[in-house]
Design a protein around this motif. Sequence first.
Motif, short mmCIF file in Angstrom:
data_model
loop_
_atom_site.label_atom_id
_atom_site.label_comp_id
_atom_site.label_asym_id
_atom_site.label_seq_id
_atom_site.Cartn_x
_atom_site.Cartn_y
_atom_site.Cartn_z
N ASP A 36 11.33 11.11 -37.21
CA ASP A 36 10.26 11.94 -36.65
C ASP A 36 10.43 12.00 -35.15
O ASP A 36 9.63 11.48 -34.38
N ILE A 37 11.54 12.63 -34.71
CA ILE A 37 11.86 12.77 -33.29
C ILE A 37 12.14 14.24 -33.01
O ILE A 37 12.71 14.94 -33.85
N HIS A 38 11.69 14.73 -31.84
CA HIS A 38 11.74 16.15 -31.52
C HIS A 38 12.14 16.33 -30.06
O HIS A 38 11.62 15.63 -29.18
N MET A 39 13.04 17.27 -29.78
CA MET A 39 13.50 17.55 -28.42
C MET A 39 12.56 18.54 -27.75
O MET A 39 12.16 19.54 -28.35
N LEU A 40 12.19 18.24 -26.49
CA LEU A 40 11.32 19.11 -25.69
C LEU A 40 12.16 19.89 -24.69
O LEU A 40 13.03 19.32 -24.02
N PHE A 41 11.86 21.17 -24.57
CA PHE A 41 12.52 22.03 -23.58
C PHE A 41 11.45 22.75 -22.77
O PHE A 41 10.38 23.08 -23.29
N TYR A 42 11.76 23.01 -21.51
CA TYR A 42 10.87 23.82 -20.68
C TYR A 42 11.75 24.84 -19.96
O TYR A 42 12.74 24.47 -19.33
N ALA A 43 11.40 26.11 -20.08
CA ALA A 43 12.18 27.20 -19.50
C ALA A 43 13.65 27.09 -19.93
O ALA A 43 14.56 27.30 -19.14
N GLY A 44 13.87 26.70 -21.19
CA GLY A 44 15.21 26.62 -21.74
C GLY A 44 15.98 25.37 -21.39
O GLY A 44 17.11 25.19 -21.85
N GLU A 45 15.41 24.47 -20.59
CA GLU A 45 16.11 23.26 -20.18
C GLU A 45 15.53 22.04 -20.89
O GLU A 45 14.31 21.86 -20.94
N PHE A 46 16.42 21.21 -21.42
CA PHE A 46 16.00 19.97 -22.07
C PHE A 46 15.27 19.09 -21.06
O PHE A 46 15.72 18.94 -19.92
N CYS A 47 14.12 18.50 -21.46
CA CYS A 47 13.38 17.67 -20.50
C CYS A 47 12.81 16.40 -21.12
O CYS A 47 12.24 15.59 -20.40
N GLY A 48 12.95 16.18 -22.43
CA GLY A 48 12.44 14.95 -23.00
C GLY A 48 12.36 15.00 -24.51
O GLY A 48 12.84 15.95 -25.14
N MET A 49 11.76 13.95 -25.08
CA MET A 49 11.65 13.83 -26.52
C MET A 49 10.26 13.34 -26.91
O MET A 49 9.61 12.63 -26.14
N LEU A 50 9.82 13.73 -28.09
CA LEU A 50 8.61 13.20 -28.71
C LEU A 50 9.06 12.40 -29.92
O LEU A 50 9.84 12.89 -30.74
N TYR A 51 8.57 11.16 -30.03
CA TYR A 51 9.01 10.28 -31.11
C TYR A 51 7.79 9.62 -31.72
O TYR A 51 6.95 9.07 -31.00
N SER A 52 7.68 9.66 -33.02
CA SER A 52 6.58 9.00 -33.71
C SER A 52 6.54 7.53 -33.30
O SER A 52 7.56 6.84 -33.32
N ASN A 53 5.35 7.05 -32.91
CA ASN A 53 5.20 5.67 -32.47
C ASN A 53 5.72 4.70 -33.53
O ASN A 53 6.44 3.75 -33.23
N ALA A 54 5.38 4.94 -34.78
CA ALA A 54 5.82 4.05 -35.86
C ALA A 54 7.35 4.05 -35.98
O ALA A 54 7.97 2.99 -36.11
N ASP A 55 7.97 5.23 -35.91
CA ASP A 55 9.42 5.31 -36.02
C ASP A 55 10.11 4.67 -34.81
O ASP A 55 11.12 4.00 -34.95
N LEU A 56 9.55 4.89 -33.62
CA LEU A 56 10.13 4.30 -32.41
C LEU A 56 10.12 2.78 -32.50
O LEU A 56 11.10 2.11 -32.18
N LYS A 57 9.00 2.22 -32.94
CA LYS A 57 8.89 0.76 -33.03
C LYS A 57 9.79 0.20 -34.13
O LYS A 57 10.23 -0.94 -34.06
N ASN A 58 10.09 1.00 -35.13
CA ASN A 58 11.06 0.60 -36.15
C ASN A 58 12.47 0.62 -35.56
O ASN A 58 13.28 -0.26 -35.81
N TRP A 59 12.76 1.65 -34.76
CA TRP A 59 14.08 1.80 -34.13
C TRP A 59 14.31 0.71 -33.09
O TRP A 59 15.39 0.14 -33.00
N LEU A 60 13.28 0.42 -32.27
CA LEU A 60 13.37 -0.60 -31.23
C LEU A 60 12.24 -1.62 -31.42
O LEU A 60 11.19 -1.52 -30.80
N PRO A 61 12.44 -2.59 -32.28
CA PRO A 61 11.39 -3.56 -32.57
C PRO A 61 10.84 -4.28 -31.34
O PRO A 61 9.70 -4.75 -31.37
N VAL A 62 11.59 -4.33 -30.26
CA VAL A 62 11.10 -4.97 -29.04
C VAL A 62 9.84 -4.28 -28.52
O VAL A 62 9.06 -4.87 -27.78
N LEU A 63 9.59 -3.05 -28.94
CA LEU A 63 8.42 -2.29 -28.52
C LEU A 63 7.21 -2.49 -29.44
O LEU A 63 6.17 -1.87 -29.25
#
Length: 128
Positions: A36-63
């Motif tokens: 559940d991760i999604h790429m953010l663009f503004y005016a056609g330029e990549f600028c960040g990502m949105l990641y489900s909190n639960a999935d992020l903490k599964n990916w990086l348990p340190v969080l």
Amino acid sequence: MGYAPCFSVKDTAASIAFYERLGFTVDSSGARPGDDIHMLFYAGEFCGMLYSNADLKNWLPVLADTPIGFAGMHYLGVDDLQATHDHIAQHAEIVKPLAEHNGMRLFYFRDLDGYIIGINEKATTPAV
């Protein structure tokens, strides 16, 4: 190498809708099945990502014990600061109005999960 913030969010569908109202586009096509991760663009330029909190903490348990949001901010450079401000102000909380700081015009808004985003004019973005 570029810098890309990855925002841990409670509800990716709500965050996607929020950012799209602000004029961002979202591309979810690069996510692997079940991610559940999604790429953010503004005016056609990549600028960040949105990641489900639960999935992020599964990916990086340190969080695991880290709350959503943080003390800090991210910046986005845009071509037309006034138009961007006027549009975002209709859909998000402006936490610091348009101001000038060190020769740069900027403003700040808060997203659904408490992240603070600073918007400034591209032409005055300091070189790194």
